[in-house]
Design a protein around this motif. Structure first.
Motif, PDB file in Angstrom:
ATOM      1  N   PRO A  43      -4.422   4.065  -1.522  1.00  0.00           N
ATOM      2  CA  PRO A  43      -3.897   3.177  -2.560  1.00  0.00           C
ATOM      3  C   PRO A  43      -2.526   3.597  -3.090  1.00  0.00           C
ATOM      4  O   PRO A  43      -1.847   2.816  -3.753  1.00  0.00           O
ATOM      5  CB  PRO A  43      -4.954   3.231  -3.668  1.00  0.00           C
ATOM      6  N   ASN A  44      -2.100   4.820  -2.778  1.00  0.00           N
ATOM      7  CA  ASN A  44      -0.790   5.306  -3.216  1.00  0.00           C
ATOM      8  C   ASN A  44       0.326   4.979  -2.225  1.00  0.00           C
ATOM      9  O   ASN A  44       1.468   5.345  -2.447  1.00  0.00           O
ATOM     10  CB  ASN A  44      -0.840   6.812  -3.457  1.00  0.00           C
ATOM     11  N   ASP A  93       2.639  -0.325   6.487  1.00  0.00           N
ATOM     12  CA  ASP A  93       1.960   0.722   5.734  1.00  0.00           C
ATOM     13  C   ASP A  93       2.980   1.847   5.588  1.00  0.00           C
ATOM     14  O   ASP A  93       3.252   2.580   6.541  1.00  0.00           O
ATOM     15  CB  ASP A  93       0.720   1.179   6.502  1.00  0.00           C
ATOM     16  N   PHE A  94       3.562   1.946   4.389  1.00  0.00           N
ATOM     17  CA  PHE A  94       4.677   2.863   4.153  1.00  0.00           C
ATOM     18  C   PHE A  94       4.275   3.942   3.148  1.00  0.00           C
ATOM     19  O   PHE A  94       3.594   3.662   2.159  1.00  0.00           O
ATOM     20  CB  PHE A  94       5.896   2.095   3.639  1.00  0.00           C
ATOM     21  N   THR A  95       4.744   5.148   3.391  1.00  0.00           N
ATOM     22  CA  THR A  95       4.406   6.288   2.552  1.00  0.00           C
ATOM     23  C   THR A  95       4.991   6.172   1.152  1.00  0.00           C
ATOM     24  O   THR A  95       4.324   6.489   0.166  1.00  0.00           O
ATOM     25  CB  THR A  95       4.912   7.596   3.210  1.00  0.00           C
ATOM     26  N   THR A  96       6.234   5.704   1.058  1.00  0.00           N
ATOM     27  CA  THR A  96       6.918   5.634  -0.236  1.00  0.00           C
ATOM     28  C   THR A  96       7.526   4.248  -0.454  1.00  0.00           C
ATOM     29  O   THR A  96       7.736   3.497   0.507  1.00  0.00           O
ATOM     30  CB  THR A  96       8.059   6.665  -0.313  1.00  0.00           C
ATOM     31  N   LYS A  97       7.854   3.954  -1.706  1.00  0.00           N
ATOM     32  CA  LYS A  97       8.570   2.720  -2.018  1.00  0.00           C
ATOM     33  C   LYS A  97       9.936   2.711  -1.342  1.00  0.00           C
ATOM     34  O   LYS A  97      10.400   1.677  -0.885  1.00  0.00           O
ATOM     35  CB  LYS A  97       8.756   2.559  -3.533  1.00  0.00           C
ATOM     36  N   GLU A  98      10.567   3.862  -1.296  1.00  0.00           N
ATOM     37  CA  GLU A  98      11.889   3.955  -0.675  1.00  0.00           C
ATOM     38  C   GLU A  98      11.827   3.591   0.808  1.00  0.00           C
ATOM     39  O   GLU A  98      12.688   2.883   1.324  1.00  0.00           O
ATOM     40  CB  GLU A  98      12.477   5.357  -0.861  1.00  0.00           C
ATOM     41  N   ARG A 119       4.582  -4.009  -2.538  1.00  0.00           N
ATOM     42  CA  ARG A 119       3.309  -3.941  -3.263  1.00  0.00           C
ATOM     43  C   ARG A 119       2.616  -2.637  -2.890  1.00  0.00           C
ATOM     44  O   ARG A 119       2.722  -2.186  -1.754  1.00  0.00           O
ATOM     45  CB  ARG A 119       2.382  -5.098  -2.862  1.00  0.00           C
ATOM     46  N   SER A 120       1.908  -2.067  -3.826  1.00  0.00           N
ATOM     47  CA  SER A 120       1.103  -0.882  -3.495  1.00  0.00           C
ATOM     48  C   SER A 120      -0.213  -1.365  -2.880  1.00  0.00           C
ATOM     49  O   SER A 120      -0.670  -2.488  -3.145  1.00  0.00           O
ATOM     50  CB  SER A 120       0.807  -0.054  -4.748  1.00  0.00           C
ATOM     51  N   PHE A 121      -0.811  -0.524  -2.070  1.00  0.00           N
ATOM     52  CA  PHE A 121      -2.122  -0.891  -1.542  1.00  0.00           C
ATOM     53  C   PHE A 121      -3.167  -0.915  -2.659  1.00  0.00           C
ATOM     54  O   PHE A 121      -4.164  -1.628  -2.550  1.00  0.00           O
ATOM     55  CB  PHE A 121      -2.540   0.015  -0.387  1.00  0.00           C
ATOM     56  N   ALA A 122      -2.944  -0.178  -3.741  1.00  0.00           N
ATOM     57  CA  ALA A 122      -3.851  -0.265  -4.895  1.00  0.00           C
ATOM     58  C   ALA A 122      -3.865  -1.701  -5.415  1.00  0.00           C
ATOM     59  O   ALA A 122      -4.930  -2.252  -5.718  1.00  0.00           O
ATOM     60  CB  ALA A 122      -3.419   0.708  -5.987  1.00  0.00           C
ATOM     61  N   ASP A 123      -2.699  -2.320  -5.501  1.00  0.00           N
ATOM     62  CA  ASP A 123      -2.601  -3.709  -5.949  1.00  0.00           C
ATOM     63  C   ASP A 123      -3.291  -4.649  -4.966  1.00  0.00           C
ATOM     64  O   ASP A 123      -4.048  -5.531  -5.355  1.00  0.00           O
ATOM     65  CB  ASP A 123      -1.125  -4.084  -6.112  1.00  0.00           C
TER      66      ASP A 123
END
Length: 136
Positions: A43-44, A93-98, A119-123
């Motif tokens: 989710p992060n 599926d990306f590790t960071t927003k950047e 979007r985060s996977f948590a969302d």
């Protein structure tokens, strides 16, 4: 019944078949619930929503998926919201927003023109009222 035909239309328009259950570069992985599609993902981590269309424009889904580069996963979420049926295409599926932001900058103009956002996977995991098709 109408929901079934709408979901079938997404599969057909994306070049998938309801009978395909294995994954190759040209096949669907198939239909699943939000939990089945995203429950195992961290989710992060982050994804990019590249497109959201109402049912009336579902034919545009195939056009946009064709322009999404690379081998990152692509999901089409179908849900009811604000009195409409919506198709949302999310990518990667990306590790960071950047990292996701850098990918947005590299997307073709045909995809960027519709305002992709991170979007985060948590969302994504919180949205329980969707049917999901993983296309690759």
């Amino acid at each position: 019944m109408r929901k079934f035909f709408a979901l079938l239309a997404v599969l057909v328009l994306s070049g998938c078949s309801t009978f395909e259950t294995t994954h190759t570069q040209s096949q669907c992985i198939g239909a699943m619930t939000t939990q089945e599609a995203y429950g195992h993902l961290n989710p992060n981590r982050f994804t990019i929503q590249v497109l959201a269309l109402t049912e009336e424009r579902q034919g545009d889904v195939k056009k946009y998926i064709r322009h999404i580069p690379g081998q990152q996963p692509v999901w089409v979420n179908w849900k009811h919201s604000q009195g409409y049926r919506w198709y949302a295409v999310i990518y990667g599926d990306f590790t960071t927003k950047e990292e996701a932001k850098e990918m947005i900058a590299r997307l073709p103009a045909e995809v960027r023109q519709h305002g992709p956002f991170i979007r985060s996977f948590a969302d994504v995991q919180r949205d329980k009222q969707t049917d999901v098709f993983r296309l690759r």
